[in-house]
Design an enzyme around this catalytic site. Structure first.
Site, PDB file in Angstrom:
ATOM      1  CG  ASP A  42      -1.545  -1.214   1.611  1.00  0.00           C
ATOM      2  OD1 ASP A  42      -1.539  -2.130   0.791  1.00  0.00           O
ATOM      3  OD2 ASP A  42      -2.067  -1.295   2.732  1.00  0.00           O
ATOM      4  CD  GLU A 246      -6.917  -5.174   4.239  1.00  0.00           C
ATOM      5  OE1 GLU A 246      -6.445  -5.963   5.057  1.00  0.00           O
ATOM      6  OE2 GLU A 246      -6.532  -5.132   3.060  1.00  0.00           O
TER       7      GLU A 246
HETATM    8  C1  FRU Z   1      -3.777  -3.741   2.915  1.00  0.00           C
HETATM    9  C2  FRU Z   1      -3.112  -4.167   4.197  1.00  0.00           C
HETATM   10  C3  FRU Z   1      -3.446  -3.201   5.305  1.00  0.00           C
HETATM   11  C4  FRU Z   1      -2.296  -3.356   6.243  1.00  0.00           C
HETATM   12  C5  FRU Z   1      -1.149  -3.558   5.295  1.00  0.00           C
HETATM   13  C6  FRU Z   1      -0.074  -4.437   5.829  1.00  0.00           C
HETATM   14  O1  FRU Z   1      -3.158  -4.147   1.759  1.00  0.00           O
HETATM   15  O2  FRU Z   1      -3.511  -5.470   4.519  1.00  0.00           O
HETATM   16  O3  FRU Z   1      -4.705  -3.430   5.900  1.00  0.00           O
HETATM   17  O4  FRU Z   1      -2.121  -2.223   7.040  1.00  0.00           O
HETATM   18  O5  FRU Z   1      -1.693  -4.135   4.136  1.00  0.00           O
HETATM   19  O6  FRU Z   1       1.019  -4.476   4.968  1.00  0.00           O
END
Ligand code: FRU
Length: 714
Positions: A42, A246
Site C-alpha cells: 500500500d 482496509e
Molecule cells: C492492505 C493491508 C493493510 C495493512 C497492510 C499491511 O493491503 O492489509 O490493511 O495495514 O496491508 O502491509
C-alpha cells in the site's frame, strides 16, 4: 522492557543509481513508481509539503514477499519523477530477532500549527513537524517503552514525527495513541488498522478514520493534538461488504467543479470481495460534519430491494420443483434436479441470497458438472440483473467447448452467441451484477449456467434473475480492473487538486508476480473529482497532467471515416510499442465492437485487448492471453479474465478511451474519467504489435493517436 533492534538485515537503498542498467529489468515499469528492490504494497502517508510530494509505502526491506513491514519513502516534485529516500520507519525486533513491531498502513500530516508540540526551536522560530499516523502491528507480546502491555498479534494506532521533512523519524513515547477498539468491539483488537488522518478546517480538529477490518466498520475519531483521540462515530457495513475493509480515506471534493458545493467521499479497499476476485476499491459519497459520515441515500443500496418495475424472471424459490418443471432444461449431473433450499447447501457460509431458495451446482462437492438452460425469452428491458457467487472460472471464448474449457459461468446467449458472461468471485457470498442488454431489445435470448469443472471451488450459485429498466445498484467501484488497491489521496493539496495513488496489484497473486528483484508498482497518480453523469454523482479520475512531460512527439496518428471490420496494423517503433499513451476515439457504425490489441505477437498467442462493446455497452480489458499467468498459485486462478465496466452511450456519441501501457500494466480511462480499468500484464518481450480492430462491421469517425512515454527513471 526489551532492547529494540531493527529488523532490516542490510540497507541497500540507493545502490541502483550506481548500477549501469538502472530500471531496465524485464517487466520494470518505466512511468510508474516501483521500489528499487524488494516488496512493496500500500501507498502510505501521501502528503504534499513545501513543493514535494511524499510517497511512503508498505515495504519489506529484506525480501520480495510480504514481511518485516516498514515504511519506504520517496519524494517527487511532479508526481512523475521520484527520488528514493532512506526507509522512514523500520520494523523492530528484540535482540533475539523476534519481530516486535511492524509499521502497517497509515497516513501523514503536516502539523503547521504545531498542535502536537513536536516542533523544535530553530533560529527563526520552530520547525514544522510532519507526523505519521500508522498501525503498530505487534507480532510478539511485550511491554512498550511507555508501559503499554501488548498482546501477540495486536493492532493499535501509533504516531511518529519528523522535523526534517520526513527524512528521520522519532516514535512518540506515549505510543500507541489508540490501543484498542472501542467498547463493544474489544474482540477486534487484532483487526484494527489503517488510520487516515486529515485536518478538518470547519471544526479545527484532526480527524482519523480507521477500520475494524473484519466487521466492515469505520471508526471516526477526533483530536486536537494527534495524541489524544475521542471516538466520534461509527459507519458501516454498506455496499460491498463481504470481505475485509482496509485502508479508508475520507476527503471532500467539489461537485461538478462548483466551489460552493462540496461532498465527502469515503474510499476504501476491500479484500476479498472486490468486483473481480480478491482486491477491489469502492467509494461512497456523503456528508461529513466533523463527527459523522452520512452517506447520500442515492449512494448506498439495499441488496434486498429490486428496481421498481422489474420483472422477476426466476427467483429459484420453488425448491420442490425440478428445473424441467420451471421450463429450464438440464444436462449432466443436473438432470432431474431443481433449485435448493440455500440453508441445505453444504458449503461454508453461503450467504447474501434472497428468500430461501437458490440455484447451485454445489451438490456433492465440486464434482457435479453439466448445464442448466433457461426457457427462451424476448429481451424487453435494458438490463438483466442477478445475484451470483462461487469460484472464478470465467467463460473463455478461446477454450469454450475444447478440452481446456474450465468455465463455471452464468451467460446470456443471443443468436447462438454468448454476449455476456459472469463467473463467481471466489466467494460464497451472493452479490448483484447487471448486464446492459439495450443493444438486444426485441431479440430472443436464453440464459445458461455451465459448470464443466470438478476442481477446487468449481461451483456457482445464482439467485433472483430480474429484467429491469435500470441496473440493480451495486457498490461504486473506483476501478473495474483487478489491480488497483489501497488507494489513498494526498494530504496537503487543495480540494480542487485532489490526487490519489493506488497499489497496482492484487492480494490474490501479488506475492508471485514474475518480477525479479522487486515486487509491485503504484498506479499512475490520478486526479479525482466528482461529476454528475446520467443524473448520478460519480467519482471521476484522470491521470495527473504532469505525466505528459514524459510523452514523446506523436508517433502515429490516423483517422478513419469508417474503420472496416477486421484488424489494422498500428506501426509504433520500439521501445514505445510497449510503453505508450494511446488515445482512441470512435462512434458506432455497423459493427458491434471496436478497440485496440496491444502486446500481441505474430502467432496471436499473446495479446491484451482493450475495447468497447456497443451492444453490451461496456469498456473492457481482456487479459486471457496477456502472457505469463502460471505464477498464480491460487485455485481457481483469478488472473485470466475480461474486466468489464458498463458505460451506456448513445449511437451518436464520440467515445474516447485513453490507454496507458507500461512494461507490465495497462490502465484505461474513458474520456470523462467515469471508468478506469487497471490491469497488470506479463507478456513476452517480443509481443509488441499494436492493432486496431472492429468486429462485425464498421466503426465510424475513428481516430488513433499514439505518443510514446519516456522512462521516468533515466
Ligand atoms: C492492505 C493491508 C493493510 C495493512 C497492510 C499491511 O493491503 O492489509 O490493511 O495495514 O496491508 O502491509
Amino acid at each position: 522492557m526489551v532492547a529494540l533492534a531493527t529488523c532490516v538485515f542490510a540497507v541497500l537503498v540507493g545502490f541502483g543509481h550506481l548500477a549501469r542498467a538502472y530500471y531496465t529489468e524485464e517487466y520494470r515499469p518505466q512511468f510508474h513508481f516501483s521500489p528499487e528492490m524488494n516488496w512493496m504494497n500500500d501507498p502510505n502517508g501521501l502528503v504534499y509539503h513545501d513543493g514535494e510530494y511524499h510517497l511512503f509505502y508498505q515495504y519489506n526491506p529484506n525480501g520480495t514477499t510480504w514481511g518485516f513491514m516498514s515504511w519506504g519513502h520517496a519524494v517527487s516534485t511532479d508526481l512523475v519523477h521520484w527520488e528514493h529516500l532512506p526507509i522512514a520507519l523500520e520494523c523492530e525486533s528484540d535482540s533475539t530477532g523476534n519481530v516486535l513491531e511492524m509499521f502497517f498502513s497509515g497516513s501523514a500530516v503536516v502539523d503547521v500549527d504545531n498542535t502536537s508540540g513536536f516542533a523544535v526551536k530553530t533560529k527563526k522560530g520552530h520547525t514544522t513537524p510532519m507526523v505519521a499516523i500508522y498501525t503498530s502491528n505487534y507480532p510478539t507480546a511485550h511491554t512498550e517503552p511507555g508501559g503499554a502491555v501488548i498482546r501477540e498479534g495486536q493492532q493499535s494506532q501509533s504516531i511518529a514525527y519528523s522535523n526534517d521533512n520526513g527524512l528521520s523519524w522519532t516514535q512518540y513515547e506515549g505510543n500507541p495513541v489508540i490501543e484498542s477498539p472501542p467498547p463493544g468491539y474489544e474482540d477486534q483488537w487484532n483487526q484494527f488498522r489503517d488510520p487516515y488522518v486529515f485536518w478538518h478546517k470547519q471544526t479545527s480538529k484532526w480527524i482519523m478514520v480507521a477500520f475494524l477490518a473484519m466487521k466492515q466498520k469505520l471508526l471516526i475519531y477526533s483530536s486536537t493534538n494527534l495524541k489524544n483521540w475521542s471516538l466520534e462515530s461509527l459507519f458501516g457495513p454498506e455496499n460491498a461488504r463481504f470481505g475485509q475493509w482496509e485502508c479508508p480515506s475520507l476527503f471532500p471534493l467539489y461537485v461538478d467543479g462548483q466551489i460552493s458545493n462540496q461532498k465527502w467521499v469515503l474510499m476504501m479497499a476491500i479484500n476479498p470481495g472486490g468486483l473481480v476476485p480478491a482486491s477491489g476499491t469502492q467509494y461512497i459519497i456523503g456528508e461529513f460534519d466533523g463527527s459523522t459520515f452520512v452517506p447520500d441515500q442515492a449512494d448506498i443500496y439495499d441488496p434486498t430491494q429490486i428496481p421498481s418495475g422489474s420483472i422477476v424472471f426466476q427467483d429459484f424459490e420453488s425448491t420442490t420443483s425440478t428445473f424441467e418443471d420451471l421450463g429450464w432444461t438440464a444436462t449432466g449431473d443436473f438432470v432431474g434436479l431443481g433449485p435448493r433450499q440455500a440453508s441445505t447447501v453444504d458449503v461454508w457460509d453461503i450467504r447474501g441470497y434472497l428468500g430461501t431458495g437458490v440455484f447451485t451446482t454445489y451438490l456433492f462437492g465440486d464434482i457435479a458438472t453439466g448445464t442448466v438452460t433457461s426457457p427462451t425469452f424476448t429481451i424487453t428491458k435494458d438490463y438483466i440483473s442477478f445475484m451470483i457467487a462461487g469460484g472464478s472460472y470465467p467463460y473463455n471464448p478461446l477454450t469454450a467447448g475444447t478440452p481446456d474449457d474450465n468455465q463455471v459461468s452464468f451467460s446470456l446467449v443471443v443468436n447462438g452467441e454468448i454476449v455476456h458472461s459472469q463467473t463467481g468471485g471466489n466467494s460464497e457470498a451472493l452479490v448483484w451484477r447487471s448486464w446492459n442488454v439495450a443493444g438486444y431489445v426485441g431479440q430472443d435470448a436464453h440464459l445458461v449456467i455451465t459448470d464443466v469443472n470438478t476442481g477446487p471451488f468449481a461451483h456457482i450459485h445464482v439467485d433472483e434473475i430480474i429484467f429491469s429498466d435500470t441496473p440493480k445498484d451495486e457498490a461504486n467501484w473506483v476501478d473495474y480492473g483487478p489491480d488497483y488497491y489501497a488507494a489513498v489521496p494526498f494530504n496537503g493539496l487543495p480540494t480542487g487538486d485532489r490526487v490519489a495513488i493506488g497499489w497496482m496489484n492484487n492480494w490474490a497473486y501479488a506475492q508471485n508476480i514474475p518480477t525479479t528483484t522487486w515486487r509491485s508498482a503504484m498506479s499512475i497518480p490520478r486526479k479525482m473529482s466528482l461529476k454528475t453523469i446520467n443524473n448520478k454523482l460519480k467519482l471521476v479520475q484522470q491521470p495527473v497532467s504532469t505525466l505528459s512531460s514524459l510523452y514523446t512527439r506523436t508517433l502515429y496518428s490516423r483517422t478513419y471515416k469508417s474503420l472496416l471490420s477486421g484488424q489494422t496494423n498500428v506501426p509504433v517503433p520500439a521501445p514505445y510499442n510497449t510503453r505508450m499513451k494511446l488515445t482512441l476515439k470512435f462512434s458506432r457504425g455497423t459493427g458491434s465492437q471496436v478497440g485496440v490489441i496491444l502486446r500481441s505477437n505474430s502467432t496471436n498467442s499473446q495479446e491484451t485487448v482493450v475495447g468497447y462493446d456497443f451492444l453490451g455497452q461496456y469498456v473492457f480489458v481482456d487479459r486471457f492471453k496477456s502472457g505469463d499467468n502460471a505464477f498464480v498459485t491460487w485455485q481457481p486462478n483469478p488472473y485470466p479474465g475480461r474486466f468489464v465496466a458498463t458505460m451506456p452511450t448513445k449511437p451518436t456519441d464520440l467515445i474516447t478511451l485513453n490507454i496507458f501501457l507500461d512494461s507490465s500494466s495497462v490502465e484505461v480511462f474513458d474520456g470523462l474519467g467515469q471508468v478506469a480499468i487497471t490491469s497488470q500484464i506479463f507478456p513476452l518481450d517480443d509481443s509488441a504489435d499494436v492493432k486496431l480492430y472492429s468486429v462485425g462491421g464498421t466503426a465510424r469517425s475513428v481516430s488513433v493517436v499514439v505518443n510514446g512515454v519516456k522512462s521516468a527513471w533515466t
